[in-house]
Design a protein around this motif. Structure first.
Motif: not given
Length: 551
Positions: A414-421, A435-452
């Motif tokens: 994870t590269r951002s807190a929102v990917q961790g969430l 299976e849990d690690v794959v699902a969590m990795t996929a969810a994190a990877g599918a989350t684009r993140y931004a920071e202001l």
């Protein structure tokens, strides 16, 4: 390694020897003390907490001696008694763990308050007796609701026994021996004072650790080694007191610990606030630095109370679900450890069952800190969410340490807190680890993140030249938008991120960002993207002005 037993006068070298011997004694007894830990929470970590607290104190004392490089035959190269005891107490304060470790830190501070002053006209014996008395008094004052039959009772008995010998002009070694004997006698009585101990047939775990520390003090001053005594456990039947003290039944779900920079007046108000939030409240320290320990159901509120009082840091939030399993000798099958950049996020992740490590701006959590969090999670399998690209190296090193101890660890990049969430939202502790690690990795990877963030100076960026004070919108780590205000820049960032689709927008507000901005952005998203939901969280102190996630 502990020093060879030899008598010492009450000086800096005696403190150094005491520290070394106490650490060794707690190391030998650690697992046995953990095994009898039933009060206030049966989480089987009192021995470990005392050992880690003593280890931190020993490191600070070692630093005061120049990391052992000084020639101890040269008196000018050694710290004074005052410097040694103050370093010893400070090290315990900043490294205090759990209820017992926090109380031990305050006991050492009480000793330092007396010995550190080095008053003239009193012999070493009476002076040490006074120090032990002050230690017990300050420990009782630090605990919001003192309970007899605990470590406090043992400390008080040790102080009274030492004072009796000190008032008769006994030597420092005589006082230490009396305190040690008084503590042992008081420890044996604790099961009759506290119903939880009586039912389990054990003595108080924290008191047991304190006896080991006082035995080390006597050994340092006398050169005589205490006889090794087994930790009194369930094999001994102990009578119940007619009216035992009440103890926790169930109790709050979280333990919150942090260091706090604050004034004494602010800490007074903090005590009142935390006392209303939970129990097992212990606040120790002084001179602007405090160690705060409390059990609560709302960890975010406990941390926010610290923010109101001053500057909290080294925040540790532990869920007691895993701790109570450990108290029954059980290890959880799987746990999540998350690194987060804000107290609010730490509380949010803790409520989701994760063990958290707080990352502060510009600082990378040490591998040892992450390894300790993995240990606290007390699971056979651990999923580690580093939360930032800069923190992945430390996460990898901590994972290797844990694997060497037999724990199966997976690091999700994870590269951002929102990917961790996002990863936490799909965590399935009942499914298979892979299976849990794959699902969590996929969810994190599918989350684009931004920071202001706000530009501190003029500089070149991938979106052009920015000026000091401009608001920068970083998408997936690169500057994509340069704006004049948070709202305008956030709108532009959201439009770019949602241009490629999305179902859920997560907004994490920084500590100084008004709720009105979140309401404005929620309306903006709903107006342009009717099928997209929005959730908002408070990041708390140390969080960026705004974090955005799009899933």
């Amino acid at each position: 390694m502990p020093h060879e037993p030899q008598p010492h006068t009450l000086d800096a070298e005696a403190v150094r020897t005491w520290s070394s011997l106490a650490l060794a004694a707690l190391g030998r007894a650690r697992e046995d003390i953990d095994a009898i830990n039933v009060y206030p929470v049966a989480d089987a970590d009192t021995g470990t907490n005392l050992y880690l607290t003593a280890e931190s104190a020993d490191r600070a004392l070692d630093a005061a001696f120049g990391h052992g490089s000084a020639d101890v035959s040269d008196a000018t190269a050694r710290p004074s008694l005052s410097e040694a005891v103050r370093a010893y107490a400070h090290g315990a304060l900043i490294g205090a763990r759990g209820n017992s470790g926090t109380i031990l830190a305050q006991l050492l501070r009480g000793v330092a308050d007396v010995l550190g002053a080095e008053p003239e006209g009193r012999g070493p014996g009476p002076l040490l007796a006074q120090a032990l008395t002050r230690a017990a008094e300050e420990a009782y004052q630090a605990v919001a609701h003192p309970v007899e039959g605990t470590m406090l009772t043992v400390a008080g008995a040790a102080a009274r026994a030492g004072e009796a010998v000190g008032s008769a002009a006994g030597t420092a070694a005589d006082v230490a021996r009396a305190a040690y004997d008084g503590a042992r006698a008081a420890l044996a009585e604790t099961p009759g004072q506290l119903a939880a101990l009586g039912r389990a047939g054990v003595v108080d775990a924290g008191g047991c650790g304190l006896v080991a520390v006082l035995g080390a003090l006597w050994q340092a001053l006398s050169g005589q080694e205490p006889e090794r005594e087994p930790v009194r456990g369930r094999a001994v039947s102990v009578p119940r007191a007619p009216e035992p003290c009440a103890e926790e039944q169930g109790g709050p779900a979280y333990e919150v610990i942090y260091l706090l920079e604050a004034t004494e007046a602010a800490v007074g108000a903090l005590r009142a606030r935390l006392d209303g939030l939970g129990d097992s409240l212990v606040v120790v320290g002084g001179d602007g630095l405090w160690n705060v320990h409390v059990h609560v159901d709302d960890p975010g509120a406990a941390v926010e109370a610290g923010v109101v009082a001053g500057r909290p840091y080294r925040i540790r939030i532990t869920h007691f679900g895993d701790e109570r399993r450990r108290g029954r000798g059980e290890r959880a099958q799987r746990a999540v450890v998350a690194v987060v950049p804000g107290e609010g996020l730490a509380g949010l992740c803790a409520e989701a069952g994760a063990t958290t490590v707080l990352a502060r701006p510009g600082e990378v959590p040490a591998a040892a800190e992450l390894a300790d969090a993995i240990r606290r999670a007390h699971a056979r399998e651990v999923v580690l969410l580093p939360g930032g690209a800069d923190w992945r190296a430390a996460a990898g090193a901590a994972a290797e340490q844990a694997r060497a101890d037999g724990v199966r660890v997976a690091v999700i990049p994870t590269r951002s807190a929102v990917q961790g969430l996002a990863a936490l939202a799909v965590h399935d502790p009942e499914g298979s680890f892979d299976e849990d690690v794959v699902a969590m990795t996929a969810a994190a990877g599918a989350t684009r993140y931004a920071e202001l963030a706000v530009a501190e100076r003029q500089s070149f960026t991938s979106a052009g030249i920015c000026q000091a004070g401009d608001v920068l919108g970083l998408i997936d780590g690169d500057v994509a938008v340069i704006g004049a205000g948070l709202a305008q820049t956030a709108e532009a960032v959201l439009e770019r991120m949602l241009g490629s689709g999305g179902e859920l927008v997560t907004l994490v507000l920084g500590p100084e960002v008004p709720d009105a901005l979140a309401e404005h952005l929620e309306a903006y998203v709903q107006h342009g993207h009717l099928a997209v939901d929005t959730v908002t969280y408070r990041g708390g102190r140390y969080s960026a002005p705004l974090l955005i996630g799009v899933e």
